[in-house]
Scaffold this active site. Sequence first.
Site, short mmCIF file in Angstrom:
data_model
loop_
_atom_site.label_atom_id
_atom_site.label_comp_id
_atom_site.label_asym_id
_atom_site.label_seq_id
_atom_site.Cartn_x
_atom_site.Cartn_y
_atom_site.Cartn_z
N CYS A 144 32.41 -110.34 28.82
CA CYS A 144 33.29 -111.06 27.91
C CYS A 144 34.21 -110.11 27.14
CB CYS A 144 32.49 -111.94 26.97
SG CYS A 144 31.24 -111.03 26.08
N HIS A 154 34.90 -92.40 30.05
CA HIS A 154 35.04 -93.81 29.69
C HIS A 154 33.82 -94.61 30.13
CE1 HIS A 154 36.86 -97.76 29.09
NE2 HIS A 154 36.46 -98.06 30.32
#
Lengths: 435, 269
Positions: free
Chosen positions: A50, A99
């Site tokens: 999400c 990342h």
Amino acid sequence: MSLAVVGVSHHTAPVEVRERMVFGPSEAANALITLREEAEVEEAVLLSTCNRTEVYLFPNRDDRPIRSWETLLERKAGRLDQTLGDYLFERRGDRVVRHLFQVSAGLDSMVTGEAEIQGQVRDAYERATALPVDPPMAGPVLNRLFQMALSVGGQVRSETAIGHGRVSVASVAVELARKIFGSLRGKRVVILGAGQTGELIVQALSREGVKGVTVVNRTYERAVELARQVHGHAVEMERLSEALASADIILSSTAAPHPVVTRPTFEAAFPRGLHRPLLIIDIALPRDVAPDLGDESEVFLYNVDDLRKIVDEQLQMREGSIPAADRIIRAQSDEFRAWYASLEVVPVIRRMRGRADELRHAELERLLRGMDHLTEGDRGRVEEFSRRLMNKLLHDPTVRLRKGMDRGGGADLVDAVRFLYGLEEGELPPLDGEG
Amino acid sequence: MTHLLPLFLYTGAFILWVRCLVRGSQGRGPLAASILTAAGLLAHAVALAHFWLQYGELPLVGFGAALSSLAFVGALALTVMLPLREMSRVAIALLPFIIALQGIAVLLGVEPTPLALDFEGAGFVLHVSLAFLGYQGLAVAFAAGVLYLIQHHELKAKRLGRFFHFIPPLATLDRLARIGLWAGFACLTLALAFGWAWTVENRGSLAMGDPKVVWAILSWLVFVGILGARVGGGRNDYRGALAAVIGFGGVICSYLVLRLTVGGDGLFL
């Protein structure tokens, strides 16, 4: 560029945009297959939650995979207020490794240190691994990258306080209860009032095994209704003291304009004094529980401000762990880079020797062309001399390069050898070089 | 030298526990600390066995030897708790006591006493071992009590910091203190009964002038007081924890006072 990640996250796109780019498990699988078919992507993993939808690509030859992925995203999102590029982020090379490690460790999450992302990274990786394609979608590079990311996530959580503490009112209430009672199995809860936060806390407590939920409300019908939802039983407000007498945890959230649990109510509930711990969570405004009850040695009273303060402190504590987490991530990123470079060292050595041998052959041929008077034996000796000289000249660089790899500092050495010997085109593309 | 190794290992384990507390680590830190504690116990067992083989007697008499054995019993109790994840954290409060006992033992020298004993044999071994178990039961209750009071303070102060996360739940600490107290009380009572029976039988009196006897009876009364505080006037966990801490302090103080003022025969007191 060889290794790339492109997508949207809560840093770059609002929820209205992100929700249109969420890929379910089968959609993610189809997207990966499309990338393979349209852009000949060798390795790809799609992470969609999400808070983020991003794809990891290796190698990213000529940016074709990125363009193909952007087309897929555009198709999925439909019409947007701004161009897709306004919402996208992109990282390449080493920054992709950092990342992903940050994502897996929860450092890039909306709530720092949240644990759910670790499972989502695992799901994304396993989904790519399970795709019935040849070669596998999570090939040697992304396979290693994701396995390390999962391990880094675990290491950061176990060696720092990044995941410590609870960061919602309901979870703080459960944490407090656990630290008082240990196991919550069989503990009795009394709910005063019927607020939504109260319901959330009761649900969280129920998951921990509390039993005997008693709902007390001024409107008895509302108490019955809530009691049905939380598998408890309802009691009239007149029997409040009786209900409190058996409680281990009291959860209060009435809309009453004055305290409901007063000193007289408490003393009526515990006429011989309180001889066991009692947790009171008072999330009502104005407060339902007389503040002086918190002075009792066995009463642990928390109001809504206390809970919010605790949540803030927990978040601060997590954020205080970011430097330590970063150190782990940096070290592991270096390790990944060294591993990647180790894949390159053998081809680089082979190419270095091949290039030297080509030069040796060319120079030898030129030399011997003007020396026809030499016998076959002499020619052989000259050739042997040139081979020995080449081997001696290359011996030290080869040994030192291998030693450098073993010490973990090989990536720079490989780059240096490539540069010095003009071997820029390796068999494997450099991590952050052209593919 | 053999008695120094467990001292180093216990100290190392304590440092690791403190590191876990400060850094808030949940992963391998506690495991490493537990392994070091268990290694300390093993080294301690070897050291005591070496004493036994060297001198042909158990290290129960002689000031240094007795303290080292008492430390060993404490480490044994702690090691039993190590597999129980939450309870193992009581090590942070119990290890300093064990380290202090072993440290003093090493300083004084772990050697047998030159004094001749009239109370010896299996009865004596049982008497001393039970007494050691009794005192370590009290030490466990003390350690659990200290952590209980800190955790109670953290909860009351509404501060969910390092201590809150590191220290086990109040209920766990209370259970541990209860086990330590009742087990310790039973052992000390039996130890006193053995000693009393032997003294009455062989000397015809209770030897009330002996500082050891005075201290043992004082300790037993402290146990009774702590247990009374826990169950009297309705169960109160906080009061129980406070009583265990004060009681243990009282036992240590009375020992020191007796040793410094009256003095003993050098066997234990």
